[in-house]
Enzyme design. Structure first.
Site, PDB file in Angstrom:
ATOM      1  N   ARG A 175      -4.798  62.748  56.357  1.00  0.00           N
ATOM      2  CA  ARG A 175      -4.140  64.048  56.515  1.00  0.00           C
ATOM      3  C   ARG A 175      -2.618  63.881  56.498  1.00  0.00           C
ATOM      4  O   ARG A 175      -1.897  64.532  57.227  1.00  0.00           O
ATOM      5  CB  ARG A 175      -4.583  64.744  57.805  1.00  0.00           C
ATOM      6  N   SER A 260      -9.385  73.420  60.917  1.00  0.00           N
ATOM      7  CA  SER A 260      -9.265  72.399  61.961  1.00  0.00           C
ATOM      8  C   SER A 260      -7.799  72.246  62.360  1.00  0.00           C
ATOM      9  O   SER A 260      -6.952  71.975  61.514  1.00  0.00           O
ATOM     10  CB  SER A 260      -9.806  71.056  61.462  1.00  0.00           C
ATOM     11  N   GLU A 356      -2.806  69.183  62.894  1.00  0.00           N
ATOM     12  CA  GLU A 356      -2.833  69.100  61.442  1.00  0.00           C
ATOM     13  C   GLU A 356      -1.816  70.017  60.780  1.00  0.00           C
ATOM     14  O   GLU A 356      -1.108  69.617  59.870  1.00  0.00           O
ATOM     15  CB  GLU A 356      -4.241  69.426  60.917  1.00  0.00           C
TER      16      GLU A 356
END
Length: 360
Positions: A175, A260, A356
């Protein structure tokens, strides 16, 4: 002002005080000091050279699915709307497919399958645009974007220089990428080229995906022992991923969210063994380098946060990884909730959770 009026005005002028509520999936009611809808590459350079934005921050916004806008943006917001997709070339091993930075990601994935070019199906239904996908190195159900990446084209905002970057230059991580670190807020990604291998093999080992495929008759567990297993097609995986995501994750059009919110933390083996002794049921995934990835959703759930709220900002009742705007929450409200979760997880497990989305 309508989208067409905004686009028509970008070469000559920028739009002041532009509302961003429909440009971020949390639905935060904030504004940009100036905005420009980018439908042609040359509009990027025209916008950043406008004397009214000299010295102001610049930010590129695609679908707004990976950003937390905690207040009005005092700068220039470049709203990426470049469209187009094509097969650049092919060889005996792969197809090379290019998509413009403003293409909706899910629609692009569906298009590649319609063209009989599998390889991106595990990444179905991820919100956002093609241009934003490499920044986050999006991943899901056993596949990361970097595994299908060939190159990208970007414009450096400070100079207007057009550059081409390969995978090594993008420095992809979990990520993560060059664009979230040294390259943060410096570039507008205008197109991305993917390498889709012709020797395609399904990736269906992820537990939730495997269960959904089994329910659809695409797994050995659902076939009699004397019959061969029916290998799933790319379309079957695509359909299963869509079903799983829709069952677990709220639709941003109905409930503001960015998918998420936290990364799954990765810790070393020594720390994991100590944690495992205290928490024998902890959900974990061994990594190739000897480290261990933990399920952030499980950690959050164990701290009692699933379904809890702080005002209009809340943790989704079905998925503890997802933070939502129940209506009327601000970006600051959501970040306060995120910090409270991070604090509790660290106090119980000694593990730091990292967000994130880009938090502004």
């Amino acid at each position: 002002m309508s989208r067409s009026a905004l686009a028509a005005s970008t070469v000559a002028s920028l739009i002041a005080g532009y509302p961003l509520k429909t440009h971020n999936t949390f639905g935060f009611d904030v504004r940009a000091q100036f905005a420009c809808l980018i439908e042609r590459e040359e509009q990027v350079l025209a916008a950043v050279r406008d004397p009214r934005v000299a010295g102001l921050p610049r930010l590129v916004l695609g679908g707004g699915s990976n950003v937390v806008l905690s207040g009005d943006f005092a700068g220039l917001m470049l709203l990426m709307a470049l469209r187009g997709r094509r097969v650049v070339r092919e060889d005996q091993h792969a197809w090379y497919v290019e998509a413009a930075g403003g293409e909706p990601w899910h629609e692009f994935v569906a298009w590649t399958l319609a063209q009989r070019m599998p390889g991106l199906e595990n990444l179905a239904l991820i919100p956002g645009t093609v241009g934003a996908a490499p920044i986050q190195n999006i991943g899901a159900y056993g596949l990361e974007l970097c595994e299908r990446f060939a190159s990208l084209r970007a414009i450096e905002l400070a100079t207007g220089k057009v550059i081409e970057l390969d995978a090594a230059a993008c420095r992809f991580g979990y990520r993560d990428s060059f664009f979230k670190r040294e390259g943060r807020e410096r570039f507008a990604i205008t197109s991305v080229t993917f390498r889709l291998p012709k020797a395609w093999q399904p990736r269906a080992g992820y537990a939730d995906l495997a269960r959904e495929l089994a329910a659809r008759g695409h797994a050995a567990a659902t076939v009699e022992a004397d019959e061969p297993a029916m290998q799933p097609t790319a379309q079957a995986i695509f359909d299963a991923v869509v079903a799983v995501r829709r069952a677990k994750l709220p639709d941003p059009r109905e409930l503001g969210n960015a998918g998420s919110f936290f990364k799954n933390p990765v810790i070393d083996a020594v720390q994991f063994e100590a944690l495992k002794r205290r928490e024998p049921d902890i959900v974990s995934y061994a990594q190739a380098d000897g480290r261990v990835k933990l399920a952030a959703g499980w950690l959050i759930d164990q701290c009692g946060w699933k379904g809890r709220a702080m005002g209009a900002a809340a943790v989704h009742e079905r998925q503890a990884l997802v933070l939502v705007n129940r209506g009327g929450a601000s970006g600051s409200d959501l970040l306060a909730l995120a910090r409270a979760i991070q604090r509790d997880v660290f106090e119980r497990f000694g593990v730091e959770l990292e967000a994130e989305p880009v938090c502004l």
